[in-house]
Design an enzyme around this catalytic site. Structure first.
Site, PDB file in Angstrom:
ATOM      1  N   ASP A  70       0.840  -1.205   0.000  1.00  0.00           N
ATOM      2  CA  ASP A  70       0.000   0.000   0.000  1.00  0.00           C
ATOM      3  C   ASP A  70       0.872   1.251   0.000  1.00  0.00           C
ATOM      4  O   ASP A  70       0.873   2.038   0.959  1.00  0.00           O
ATOM      5  CB  ASP A  70      -0.929  -0.002   1.225  1.00  0.00           C
ATOM      6  CG  ASP A  70      -1.998  -1.076   1.124  1.00  0.00           C
ATOM      7  OD1 ASP A  70      -2.193  -1.617   0.022  1.00  0.00           O
ATOM      8  OD2 ASP A  70      -2.633  -1.366   2.145  1.00  0.00           O
ATOM      9  N   LYS A  88       0.486  -7.697  -3.326  1.00  0.00           N
ATOM     10  CA  LYS A  88      -0.796  -7.124  -3.737  1.00  0.00           C
ATOM     11  C   LYS A  88      -0.625  -5.618  -3.904  1.00  0.00           C
ATOM     12  O   LYS A  88      -0.150  -4.943  -2.996  1.00  0.00           O
ATOM     13  CB  LYS A  88      -1.812  -7.432  -2.629  1.00  0.00           C
ATOM     14  CG  LYS A  88      -3.227  -7.023  -2.917  1.00  0.00           C
ATOM     15  CD  LYS A  88      -4.159  -7.507  -1.827  1.00  0.00           C
ATOM     16  CE  LYS A  88      -4.200  -6.603  -0.615  1.00  0.00           C
ATOM     17  NZ  LYS A  88      -4.799  -5.299  -0.853  1.00  0.00           N
ATOM     18  N   LYS A 115     -10.428  -4.721  -7.309  1.00  0.00           N
ATOM     19  CA  LYS A 115     -11.841  -4.934  -6.894  1.00  0.00           C
ATOM     20  C   LYS A 115     -12.801  -4.490  -7.985  1.00  0.00           C
ATOM     21  O   LYS A 115     -13.621  -3.586  -7.804  1.00  0.00           O
ATOM     22  CB  LYS A 115     -12.146  -4.233  -5.576  1.00  0.00           C
ATOM     23  CG  LYS A 115     -11.391  -4.812  -4.390  1.00  0.00           C
ATOM     24  CD  LYS A 115     -11.946  -4.344  -3.069  1.00  0.00           C
ATOM     25  CE  LYS A 115     -11.179  -4.895  -1.904  1.00  0.00           C
ATOM     26  NZ  LYS A 115      -9.800  -4.371  -1.783  1.00  0.00           N
ATOM     27  N   SER A 117     -13.525  -5.658   5.721  1.00  0.00           N
ATOM     28  CA  SER A 117     -13.115  -5.193   7.054  1.00  0.00           C
ATOM     29  C   SER A 117     -13.727  -3.843   7.405  1.00  0.00           C
ATOM     30  O   SER A 117     -13.711  -3.442   8.565  1.00  0.00           O
ATOM     31  CB  SER A 117     -11.588  -5.072   7.104  1.00  0.00           C
ATOM     32  OG  SER A 117     -11.153  -4.061   6.209  1.00  0.00           O
TER      33      SER A 117
HETATM   34  O1  OMP Z   1      -9.318  -6.794  -0.567  1.00  0.00           O
HETATM   35  C1  OMP Z   1      -8.535  -6.425   0.325  1.00  0.00           C
HETATM   36  O2  OMP Z   1      -7.355  -6.721   0.288  1.00  0.00           O
HETATM   37  C2  OMP Z   1      -9.101  -5.734   1.483  1.00  0.00           C
HETATM   38  C3  OMP Z   1     -10.374  -6.111   1.883  1.00  0.00           C
HETATM   39  C4  OMP Z   1     -10.924  -5.571   3.051  1.00  0.00           C
HETATM   40  O3  OMP Z   1     -12.027  -5.908   3.450  1.00  0.00           O
HETATM   41  N1  OMP Z   1     -10.182  -4.669   3.757  1.00  0.00           N
HETATM   42  C5  OMP Z   1      -8.933  -4.261   3.356  1.00  0.00           C
HETATM   43  O4  OMP Z   1      -8.322  -3.445   4.058  1.00  0.00           O
HETATM   44  N2  OMP Z   1      -8.398  -4.765   2.197  1.00  0.00           N
HETATM   45  C6  OMP Z   1      -7.061  -4.311   1.731  1.00  0.00           C
HETATM   46  O5  OMP Z   1      -6.072  -4.732   2.691  1.00  0.00           O
HETATM   47  C7  OMP Z   1      -5.033  -3.767   2.805  1.00  0.00           C
HETATM   48  C8  OMP Z   1      -4.959  -3.210   4.214  1.00  0.00           C
HETATM   49  O6  OMP Z   1      -4.742  -4.248   5.089  1.00  0.00           O
HETATM   50  P1  OMP Z   1      -4.124  -3.945   6.568  1.00  0.00           P
HETATM   51  O7  OMP Z   1      -2.771  -3.387   6.314  1.00  0.00           O
HETATM   52  O8  OMP Z   1      -4.120  -5.293   7.210  1.00  0.00           O
HETATM   53  O9  OMP Z   1      -5.062  -2.980   7.222  1.00  0.00           O
HETATM   54  C9  OMP Z   1      -5.362  -2.666   1.789  1.00  0.00           C
HETATM   55  O10 OMP Z   1      -4.649  -2.959   0.598  1.00  0.00           O
HETATM   56  C10 OMP Z   1      -6.865  -2.804   1.575  1.00  0.00           C
HETATM   57  O11 OMP Z   1      -7.261  -2.349   0.300  1.00  0.00           O
END
Ligand code: OMP
Length: 177
Positions: free
Chosen positions: A13, A35, A68, A126
């Protein structure tokens, strides 16, 4: 994944291309997938994608674009395969919302590509106050089983596929927003 004995997927990210490449080099030996959110890269250039592919090949991990997709098939086909990002030319995996069901999945499967394609469907989210409920999640799992060859897993918050060997889950989004 089996060869490297890892199921770690890293969410890159980040908004600067060099930061993503540096991260990929650092975590490359330990992961099965990176990702990306390609549309937030401020200094995007096709060379960035080529470099990322080289690193992915060197360390044997897959590239997943967390796009998505959610639109009619014809639009998704263009978003997936046309410039600027030309996603279908460099990813193995993409994420897709199940809200548009068949159209979007048929569109992705029809795009010509030299590489194998896999889709992760969003089955749970989430985000606080998400409109995704149990029924939606259940329907998403049904779609996943109907598209066995294309859909390789779901993005979820709970272990939805604990008993299904062929399908993967990505648990993601530790912070809700
Ligand atoms: O599809 C995803 O990866 C995704 C789904 C979801 O429900 N929530 C979510 O935060 N994400 C993705 O997961 C990443 C953040 O994850 P964390 O760093 O664990 O908060 C970002 O790239 C979001 O776009």
């Amino acid at each position: 994944m089996a060869k490297k004995q890892t199921n770690l997927c890293v969410a890159a990210d980040l908004t600067i291309a060099a930061d993503v490449l540096n991260l990929a080099k650092q975590v490359g030996p330990y992961i099965c997938c990176i990702k990306t959110h390609i549309d937030v890269i401020e200094d995007f250039h096709p060379n960035f994608v080529r470099r990322l592919q080289e690193i992915a090949e060197m360390y044997e991990f897959m590239l997943m674009e967390d796009r998505k997709f959610a639109d009619i098939g014809k639009t998704v086909q263009m978003q997936y395969s046309k410039v600027v990002f030309n996603i279908s030319s460099w990813v193995t995996l993409v994420t897709v919302h199940s809200i548009f069901r068949k159209g979007v999945l048929d569109a992705i499967s029809k795009v010509d590509s030299d590489r194998r394609k896999g889709v992760f469907l969003l089955a749970e989210a989430s985000a606080s106050g998400t409109l995704i409920d149990e029924k939606y999640t259940g329907e998403t799992l049904k779609i996943a089983s109907e598209y066995d060859g294309l859909i390789v897993g779901v993005v979820c918050q709970s272990p939805l596929f604990r008993d299904k060997k062929k399908t993967s889950s990505i648990n993601t989004g530790s912070s809700s927003g």
